[in-house]
Design an enzyme around this catalytic site. Structure first.
Site, short mmCIF file in Angstrom:
data_model
loop_
_atom_site.label_atom_id
_atom_site.label_comp_id
_atom_site.label_asym_id
_atom_site.label_seq_id
_atom_site.Cartn_x
_atom_site.Cartn_y
_atom_site.Cartn_z
N THR A 145 0.82 -1.21 0.00
CA THR A 145 0.00 0.00 0.00
C THR A 145 0.86 1.26 0.00
OG1 THR A 145 -1.91 -1.01 1.10
CG2 THR A 145 -1.82 1.38 1.08
N GLU A 170 -9.94 -4.96 9.99
CA GLU A 170 -9.32 -3.77 9.39
C GLU A 170 -10.44 -2.81 9.04
OE1 GLU A 170 -6.35 -4.31 6.31
OE2 GLU A 170 -6.98 -2.44 5.33
N ASN A 179 -5.98 -12.86 1.55
CA ASN A 179 -5.54 -12.59 0.19
C ASN A 179 -6.67 -11.90 -0.53
OD1 ASN A 179 -7.04 -14.63 -1.63
ND2 ASN A 179 -6.27 -15.89 0.07
N GLU A 180 -6.33 -11.22 -1.59
CA GLU A 180 -7.29 -10.37 -2.28
C GLU A 180 -8.35 -11.16 -3.04
OE1 GLU A 180 -8.42 -6.32 -3.52
OE2 GLU A 180 -7.37 -7.25 -1.85
N ARG A 182 -14.60 4.17 3.13
CA ARG A 182 -15.33 3.03 2.56
C ARG A 182 -16.05 2.32 3.68
NH1 ARG A 182 -9.78 -0.32 1.40
NH2 ARG A 182 -8.92 1.74 1.49
N TRP A 239 0.60 -9.75 4.36
CA TRP A 239 -0.08 -9.20 3.18
C TRP A 239 0.58 -9.72 1.90
CZ3 TRP A 239 -0.93 -6.77 7.65
CH2 TRP A 239 -2.12 -6.06 7.83
#
Length: 622
Positions: A91, A256, A179-180, A378, A133
């Site tokens: 990030t 998070e 994981n994304e 968000r 991450w």
């Protein structure tokens, strides 16, 4: 405005208003209790969000840590979650892995070990969480996916936990799996097995540390998976959960959250979600990304921390409103306390929660944040209304005798947080004002001559792809014994968009006209290449598209000047719209027209993931 009220003060306060019309709410433990409170925390990493903090001089560094972790002083955080460094951009920068290569182990790289020790020093009861991450490239065996060889990935993560205990006397309480794209149930089960086999039965697993689904559905149909997972963690859940998550009867955490600019609106966002994550979603822990905004502000998500500490060169830091919003809960309730079932929304907007230690203590936190004063980054926030209101709380069950007549009435304004409590130890800690804010020095020099560095990274350098570490070059008895070395030799496994080149930025994003000097050594014969750069305009997860003026020198004797990153120096001079480059004092090119960017950081880096050394780095800004 923020008020911190004890019960006695609340009663006096209520007598000063016309309270002829007040909505009534009940606080009662007789009907049973709700879920157990697990704490409020901050997240260092994901990535490199505490990078500049370690470079602060004392006493300012300790003061910042006190505002974050010291009980009954500032935020009094109860959870610290850190990145298990993976040598990858995640990030706002890269954090070094404890295993750059498969046969390599070093548990003193980076600063997360130090940060966890400092947090534990202030609060021995703080909960510690580690989450990878990203992973070094060798874990993925050449693929950008860490779970094709789950035994390797599990052993890698467990080695970090064992290293924390063996080398730093740190007991990691939870490990996250994220994981994304998706979660991997086979890996989760294998991780549980590997933890147990390593004597780490006490370490609990958070999954999928991303979304409620599909992990919650899988937990309902796969008992072995359910036995392995202790906490369902969601990122930015918008204060809501899903029915399948509730059916699992697992702990639900917002593992998070926040990620919002830390002005008054950011403080309002944090106040609203701290209450409503439980009121709406029965989440018993909320963790802020990020802990402290201690990275260059012009990187992505600048100042998205509970407080700001981005100027180690001056010592300036700012205790932002989210610190005190946090204190409204953390200074008056502890992990292990229990929510009452009687929590909820106020009729005219806002929310309230109540917690007890089941020993006679009670804490009530009320927030009346309006929509525009509490928008988070968000997810999107639907419209809602909040107006000033009078409220009466009726105390029942074991609390009936806590206050005279068993009730109290308040007049609540909008955009405020109120804490009413039987706990009397809370305080708003304070230190003398830190030094005034100021820009990065216009004259800067580092020869990296540090025989026993406290940290593996050089001060003020912010690695954006690759890892640049202090290095002792034992083969050079001359002036270049101590250097800064880029050590990552394989593209890491990461969800972010790493560049194909390595790069570390430094300085002031507003810099325009400057001279950069640096000695370099390319360790890759024939194919190696390095660069120095100025006016670098992007970093973090956008680093791949960075523009600037890049002066490249290659091991085959060639050189190149480019306007972007996607393509043995001594001097680089930039004046107005023209640039000049020299090698070993000899001009290679001069007066090249620079079309843009107009400003940006200085930088060093390599042509690929390769070993290279840098020394005697200097900047002079005109």
């Amino acid at each position: 405005m923020i008020y911190k009220l004890s019960f006695a003060i609340a009663l006096c306060f209520s007598l000063c208003f016309d309270l002829s019309i007040a909505e009534s709410y009940v606080l009662d433990d007789k009907i049973g209790l709700g879920r157990t409170f697990d704490g409020i925390g901050g997240l260092s990493g994901g990535g490199a969000t505490s990078r500049l903090l370690v470079n602060y001089a004392e006493p300012y560094r300790s003061q910042i840590l006190d505002y974050l972790f010291k009980p009954n002083f500032g935020a009094s955080l109860q959870i610290l979650k850190v990145e298990i460094g993976g040598d990858a951009q995640t990030t706002d920068g890269t954090e070094p892995s404890h295993m750059h290569y498969e046969n390599d182990e070093n548990f003193f790289r980076g600063y997360e070990w130090w940060l966890m020790r400092e947090a534990k020093k202030r609060n021995p009861n703080i909960t510690l969480i580690g989450l990878p991450w990203a992973f070094p490239g060798w874990v993925g065996h050449g693929k950008n996916w860490p779970y094709d060889f789950p035994d390797i990935t599990a052993s890698y993560v467990v080695s970090w936990i064992l290293g924390a205990e063996q080398y730093h006397d740190l007991n990691i309480d939870y490990v996250g799996i994220w994981n994304e794209r998706n979660f991997d149930s086979k890996y989760i089960k294998l991780l549980r097995y590997t933890l147990d086999k390593s004597g780490l039965e006490r370490v609990r697993i958070i999954a999928s540390d991303n979304l409620w689904q599909p992990i919650t559905y899988s937990l309902c149909v796969d008992q072995e998976l359910a036995d392995a997972v202790d906490v369902i963690g969601a990122h930015y859940p918008g204060t809501t959960t899903v029915i399948e998550a509730l059916k699992t009867q697992k702990k639900l955490w917002s593992s998070e959250d926040y990620s919002t600019f830390n002005d008054e609106v950011g403080g309002g966002c944090w106040a609203r979600i701290l209450n409503q994550n439980y009121v709406n979603g029965l989440m018993t822990a909320t963790i802020s990304w990020n802990l402290v905004a201690s990275y260059y502000e012009d990187l992505p998500f600048g100042r998205d921390g509970l407080m700001t500490a981005e100027e180690p060169w001056t010592g300036n830091y700012v205790v932002e409103s989210p610190i005190w919003i946090t204190a409204h809960t953390t200074q008056f309730s502890q992990p292990g306390w229990t929510y009452l079932q009687t929590v909820g929304h106020l009729v005219h907007g806002g929310s309230y929660v109540a917690l007890t230690d089941s020993k006679g203590n009670l804490t009530v936190v009320i927030e009346t944040m309006t929509h525009d004063h509490s928008v988070c980054i968000r997810p999107p926030l639907l419209p809602f209304n909040v107006t000033a209101q009078n409220v009466t709380f009726q105390l029942k069950g074991s609390f009936v005798s806590t206050i005279y007549d068993g009730s109290f009435t308040l007049s609540l304004d909008v955009d405020e947080v109120y804490t009413l409590t039987t706990i009397s130890t809370g305080q708003k800690g304070t230190y003398p004002d830190p030094p005034a804010s100021g820009p990065f020095p216009k004259v800067y020099f580092d020869d990296f001559n540090v025989a026993n560095p406290s940290f593996s990274e050089a001060p003020d350098f912010a690695d954006q792809t690759g890892v640049f570490e202090y290095y002792i070059n034992l083969t050079d008895p001359g002036p270049h014994v101590f250097t800064l070395r880029q050590v990552v030799t394989q593209m890491p496994v990461t969800w972010a968009t790493d560049a194909d080149q390595t790069i570390s930025v430094i300085g002031d994003y507003k810099w325009q006209n400057l001279t950069v000097m640096c000695d370099v050594f390319m360790e890759t014969v024939k194919t190696g290449g390095v660069f120095i750069a100025v006016r670098v305009d992007k970093g973090g997860q956008s680093v791949r598209s960075a523009k600037g003026v890049f002066f490249w020198v290659f091991a085959d004797g060639s050189y190149k000047v480019t306007n972007d990153l996607a393509i043995l120096n001594r001097f680089f001079f930039l004046q107005g719209e023209y640039a000049t480059g020299l090698l070993n004092g000899y001009p290679l090119w001069k007066n090249a027209v620079v079309l843009g960017p107009k400003n940006g950081w200085a930088a060093i880096g390599t042509h690929s993931f390769e070993l290279a050394q840098f020394d005697n780095f200097a900047v002079e800004v005109k």
